[in-house]
Each structure stands twice: as structure tokens, then as C-alpha cells.
Design a protein around this motif. Structure first.
Motif, PDB file in Angstrom:
ATOM      1  N   SER A 212       0.834  -1.212   0.000  1.00  0.00           N
ATOM      2  CA  SER A 212       0.000   0.000   0.000  1.00  0.00           C
ATOM      3  C   SER A 212       0.871   1.267   0.000  1.00  0.00           C
ATOM      4  N   SER A 213       0.545   2.171  -0.920  1.00  0.00           N
ATOM      5  CA  SER A 213       1.309   3.429  -1.040  1.00  0.00           C
ATOM      6  C   SER A 213       0.649   4.566  -0.266  1.00  0.00           C
ATOM      7  N   GLY A 214      -0.618   4.363   0.107  1.00  0.00           N
ATOM      8  CA  GLY A 214      -1.381   5.435   0.760  1.00  0.00           C
ATOM      9  C   GLY A 214      -2.121   6.328  -0.224  1.00  0.00           C
ATOM     10  N   LYS A 215      -1.928   6.101  -1.544  1.00  0.00           N
ATOM     11  CA  LYS A 215      -2.513   7.022  -2.537  1.00  0.00           C
ATOM     12  C   LYS A 215      -4.040   7.089  -2.448  1.00  0.00           C
ATOM     13  N   CYS A 275     -11.783   3.486   6.285  1.00  0.00           N
ATOM     14  CA  CYS A 275     -10.600   2.646   6.537  1.00  0.00           C
ATOM     15  C   CYS A 275     -10.034   2.143   5.218  1.00  0.00           C
ATOM     16  N   ALA A 277      -6.659   1.812   4.968  1.00  0.00           N
ATOM     17  CA  ALA A 277      -5.338   1.258   5.281  1.00  0.00           C
ATOM     18  C   ALA A 277      -5.308  -0.238   5.030  1.00  0.00           C
ATOM     19  N   ALA A 278      -4.156  -0.683   4.559  1.00  0.00           N
ATOM     20  CA  ALA A 278      -3.928  -2.121   4.403  1.00  0.00           C
ATOM     21  C   ALA A 278      -3.230  -2.573   5.682  1.00  0.00           C
ATOM     22  N   SER A 280      -1.899  -4.994   8.530  1.00  0.00           N
ATOM     23  CA  SER A 280      -1.356  -6.353   8.632  1.00  0.00           C
ATOM     24  C   SER A 280      -2.237  -7.167   9.572  1.00  0.00           C
ATOM     25  N   PRO A 321      -5.375  -6.695  16.118  1.00  0.00           N
ATOM     26  CA  PRO A 321      -6.788  -6.320  16.257  1.00  0.00           C
ATOM     27  C   PRO A 321      -7.354  -5.923  14.896  1.00  0.00           C
ATOM     28  N   ILE A 323      -9.248  -3.367  13.166  1.00  0.00           N
ATOM     29  CA  ILE A 323      -9.624  -1.988  13.504  1.00  0.00           C
ATOM     30  C   ILE A 323     -11.046  -1.689  13.032  1.00  0.00           C
ATOM     31  N   LYS A 363     -17.829  -7.011   9.595  1.00  0.00           N
ATOM     32  CA  LYS A 363     -17.100  -5.933  10.274  1.00  0.00           C
ATOM     33  C   LYS A 363     -18.005  -4.781  10.696  1.00  0.00           C
ATOM     34  N   ASN A 371     -11.929  -3.402  -4.189  1.00  0.00           N
ATOM     35  CA  ASN A 371     -11.073  -3.253  -5.373  1.00  0.00           C
ATOM     36  C   ASN A 371     -10.276  -4.523  -5.603  1.00  0.00           C
ATOM     37  N   VAL A 373      -7.101  -6.295  -6.235  1.00  0.00           N
ATOM     38  CA  VAL A 373      -5.673  -5.990  -6.074  1.00  0.00           C
ATOM     39  C   VAL A 373      -4.779  -7.000  -6.803  1.00  0.00           C
ATOM     40  N   GLY A 379      -5.629  -0.413  -7.891  1.00  0.00           N
ATOM     41  CA  GLY A 379      -5.404  -0.959  -6.540  1.00  0.00           C
ATOM     42  C   GLY A 379      -4.100  -0.470  -5.947  1.00  0.00           C
ATOM     43  N   PHE A 380      -3.289  -1.404  -5.453  1.00  0.00           N
ATOM     44  CA  PHE A 380      -2.036  -1.042  -4.787  1.00  0.00           C
ATOM     45  C   PHE A 380      -1.123  -0.197  -5.673  1.00  0.00           C
ATOM     46  N   LYS A 408      -7.472   8.050  -8.881  1.00  0.00           N
ATOM     47  CA  LYS A 408      -7.923   7.842  -7.497  1.00  0.00           C
ATOM     48  C   LYS A 408      -8.624   9.097  -6.983  1.00  0.00           C
TER      49      LYS A 408
END
Ligand code: PMT
Length: 423
Positions: A212-215, A275, A277-278, A280, A321, A323, A363, A371, A373, A379-380, A408
Motif C-alpha cells: 500500500s502506497s497510501g494514494k 478505513c 489502510a492495508a 497487517s 486487532p 480496527i 465488520k 477493489n 488488487v 489498486g495497490f 484515485k
């Protein structure tokens, strides 16, 4: 049009034959009730005279940095007054100047000082447009949140045919209208966004992470800011530029546990939680404070290497956890705002629709953006994405919208408009 929808639109016109199309655009914007101000470069005035725009907009047209003794810092006034700035046609030269922050005339100085939404409509010869320098400049501008409109493909003034034609006035008008419209979508709302990867360290130098780049999350943050929101960004380790904005608070985190703590703390005040974020799913069960050494293979004295099989270290993992699921649970327990909207993302490689719908339910999200990936162009890490938005309907969880592959930035805007519809 009511008064709050009337905006001050600043048109920046640079030297290209397509400048004539801006006459029609200016006329349409004025008719739509907007206040239109025009800044022209010296080259632009070779194509259409300032008097034309003065007549069309009923406002003075600015061409020189110091042409008005009554307003010696005209560029700042123009920049502060405008709600939106559109540079059209935008030549390769002006695009290069904007990319590098060069401000050597009224138009580029005003653009640099302007803090609102900037749109540009490139117009140039095909080879100039396709040149790697222009492509890199456009990419940089887009990453900074500038909206690119076109160019279209077709016959050019120089006789060539290909990409480089400025889009028509109608398309420019629609785009301006759309931007003006969405700019108050999230006014006064608090938006909490997680973005980027997490890193789960085994020792001081090695970690488990992902691409993940955060883009995607940053595009959502930029679009939420543009729509008037206050944004809290909880960001894993990324190298992408992060907007500097008084309405954005940035929290840098490394591990899933850090991100969990930040998101849980900030969530009760948020109107919209996204959310991206990717995270872990697992972390190493043990952390070694010194670098884990590779076992050394025993050497026989003669230099002969004994045929021994070395046992590679086994890393045992502990679940992190979840999130998003935790935030869904907080909503059920009444620990979030009662009308808070929770949006999750789903990174899938196969069976996308069934997996995404299942994740939404499990969730406790209100919406889930799925998306693919496994693709390399979305995607990523990529500049573009293509997503399917799931939500709760009368018949259960269902597809609400499929957004075709695009930047994006545009995907982010459409996601916000879907999960937070006006009125
Ligand atoms: O950052 P980019 O390079 O722009 O790439 C964008 C993206 C591909 C990372 C993004 O579009 C995306 O798909 N983000 C979700 C990545 C992910 O972790 O998907 P998932 O299907 O494993 O998780 C589902 C949801 O649960 C996600 O909202 C995730 O943030 C959340 N989650 C997952 C695990 C965990 N321990 N905690 C979580 O909150």
C-alpha cells in the motif's frame, strides 16, 4: 441558483488557439450566476483580446502583475477572492511552471497563491503532450490534487491528429459546475481516514508489510478537504506527499496496534470514518531488540563445507486487532456518533463481490469499497483505481455503484458522494 451556490470563478487563459472557446465558457458561467474574473498571459492576448472577456464577464481583465496602481498585489486579491480557478487552455509551458512553482507573470503568481480547487485543461501539440516531461508534470500536478480536464483527441490546429485538443466549453462548464457543487458536501463534518500500510517489525531492521502506497487514502483526504471537511488522517509509513492544510491533522503510525489505538481514540468525534489502510492481519509474536543473526554454516578446517541442513528460523505470528470490526462494534455499543458513517475497503484477488459483501456484514461497516488488487494498473500503488461500492439496501447487502477505472482522485470524490449524499 441560490446565493450560496454563486461562486467566484477565476479563469486563467494562456496562449493557445483554444482560448477562443473560453469566450463561450465565460458566457455560460456568467449566465449560471457566477462571478467570473479573468487573468490572461501576454501570449493569450494574441489570440483573444481582453476587451472580449471584459464585455462577457462585466469585470476588468488582469494581464500584468503591476497594471493596477490601486491594487499593487492584485495576484493575492484574485487568489483570495476566488472559490475555484480554471486554467484553460493550459500550455505545456504553463503546466511546467505550475509543477515547479515558478511564478513569473500574473497568472502563475496567482495560481501559486491560490489555495482552493485548481483545474487545468491542457491544450498543445500531441508530441508536446506525450513528451515524458509534460506527462511527468501532469502526473505531479494531479498527485497534488489539481484536477486535469482532458485533453481530447482529434484534429489539432497544427494539422496533427492525436491527444492534445482542449475539451469543449460545455465539458469545462460541467466540470466547474460539478466542483462548485461538491465543494460544500462535507462542510463542518469531521472525517477520519486510515491510509497506507502497517509495518510489523521482527527486529530493528526487518518487518512484515504490504504494497500500500497510501494514494487511495490520501486522495480521499484531499477530496474530503475540498468538500469542506476537517480531516484526521492516520497514516502508516508512506512516501507520498501529504497535503498541508489547516483543516488536516496527521497522525503517523507504524504498526497495526498503533493504528488501532489512534483510530479508536479519534472515532467518537467523527461523522465519517474511512478505513483504506492495508492493515497487517498478523504481527510477529516476538520482537528481537537486536538484529536476528543468520545461523553460520560450520566450516571444516580444510575448507570443505560439511553437507549439513540448516534449520531456517520460524516466525510465529499473533493476530492483530481488526480496527474496522472494532469501530463497527463501537457503533453498535453507542460509542460513536449515532449518525456516524463507517466505510471499509476490501482488497480482493478473487471472488470479489461475495467476499466484500461478507466483510461488510462481519465488520459492521455501512459501506464497503471493493477493489481488485490482483490487477497491476489499479489498486495497490497505482494512480488509478476501479471499485465496486456495497451498501445495505432493503434486500440486504448489495452493489450500490460500480466506478470504472479512473484517477484515485475521481474515485475518491465519487465514493464521498455515494456514502455521504447531499441532503
Ligand atoms: O494505498 P494504495 O497503494 O493507494 O492502495 C489502495 C488499497 C489497495 C490499499 C485500498 O484501495 C484498499 O483496498 N484498502 C484495504 C486494504 C485491506 O486491508 O483490505 P482487507 O480486505 O484486508 O481489509 C478489509 C478492511 O478491514 C479494510 O478496510 C481494512 O482497513 C480493515 N482492516 C483489516 C485488517 C485489520 N487488522 N484491521 C482492519 O481494520
Amino acid at each position: 441558483m441560490n446565493q450560496s451556490q454563486q461562486k467566484t470563478i477565476l479563469l486563467g487563459i494562456t496562449g493557445g488557439i483554444a482560448a477562443y472557446k473560453i469566450c463561450d465558457l465565460a458566457r455560460q458561467l456568467v449566465r449560471a450566476g457566477h462571478k467570473v474574473k479573468v487573468v490572461m498571459t501576454a501570449a493569450a492576448t494574441q489570440f483573444v483580446g481582453p476587451a472580449t472577456f471584459r464585455a462577457l464577464t462585466n469585470n476588468p481583465v488582469a494581464t500584468e502583475l503591476f497594471d493596477d496602481p490601486a491594487a499593487p498585489i492584485n495576484h493575492i486579491n484574485l487568489a483570495e477572492e476566488a472559490d475555484l480557478m480554471l486554467i484553460a487552455p493550459a500550455t505545456a509551458n504553463v503546466i511546467a511552471k505550475l509543477t515547479h512553482g515558478r511564478a513569473d507573470d500574473l497568472l502563475t503568481t496567482t495560481a501559486l497563491a491560490f489555495q482552493g480547487r485548481l483545474l487545468i485543461a491542457p491544450a498543445m501539440n500531441t508530441q508536446m503532450y506525450l513528451d515524458p516531461a509534460t506527462q511527468a508534470n501532469l502526473k505531479t500536478l494531479e498527485q497534488r490534487g489539481v484536477t486535469l480536464i482532458g485533453p481530447a483527441t482529434g484534429q489539432l490546429a497544427c494539422g496533427d491528429s492525436g491527444p492534445g485538443r482542449m475539451v469543449e466549453a460545455d465539458e469545462l462548464f460541467d466540470k466547474v459546475a460539478e466542483c462548485v457543487h461538491s465543494s460544500t458536501l462535507l462542510a463542518g463534518k469531521k472525517v477520519l481516514i486510515s491510509a497506507g500500510p502497517t509495518r510489523e517489525y521482527l527486529d530493528p531492521v526487518r518487518y512484515l508489510s504490504n504494497r500500500s502506497s497510501g494514494k487511495m487514502g490520501l486522495a480521499l483526504a484531499r477530496e474530503a478537504l475540498r468538500a469542506g471537511a476537517g480531516v484526521q488522517l492516520v497514516l502508516g509509513p508512506v512516501t507520498e506527499p501529504v497535503p498541508v492544510d489547516p483543516h488536516l491533522t496527521r497522525r503517523d503510525v507504524v504498526s497495526a496496534e498503533d493504528m488501532h489505538a489512534c483510530m479508536t481514540e479519534a472515532a467518537p468525534k467523527a461523522d465519517l470514518i474511512i478505513c483504506t489502510a492495508a492493515v497487517s492481519d498478523y504481527r510477529p509474536s516476538e520482537y528481537s531488540s537486536s538484529k536476528i543473526k543468520k545461523p553460520v554454516q560450520p566450516q571444516a578446517q580444510s575448507g570443505f563445507v560439511a553437507p549439513v541442513t540448516l534449520i531456517a528460523p520460524i516466525v510465529s505470528l499473533t493476530e492483530n486487532p481488526d480496527i474496522l470490526a472494532g469501530l463497527g462494534q463501537m457503533k453498535v455499543e453507542g460509542k460513536l456518533r449515532s449518525d456516524a458513517v463507517i466505510v471499509g475497503f476490501a482488497a480482493e484477488t478473487d471472488n470479489m463481490e461475495a467476499s466484500a459483501a461478507e466483510k461488510l456484514e462481519r465488520k459492521g461497516a455501512d459501506f464497503l469499497v471493493a477493489n481488485d488488487v490482483s490487477a497491476t494498473d489499479i489498486g495497490f500503488e497505482s494512480e488509478q483505481n476501479a471499485v465496486t461500492i456495497f451498501g445495505k439496501t432493503a434486500v440486504g447487502v448489495d452493489v450500490l455503484r460500480r466506478l470504472e477505472k479512473s484517477s484515485k482522485t475521481l474515485i475518491a470524490r465519487q465514493i464521498l458522494e455515494t456514502v455521504y449524499p447531499r441532503g
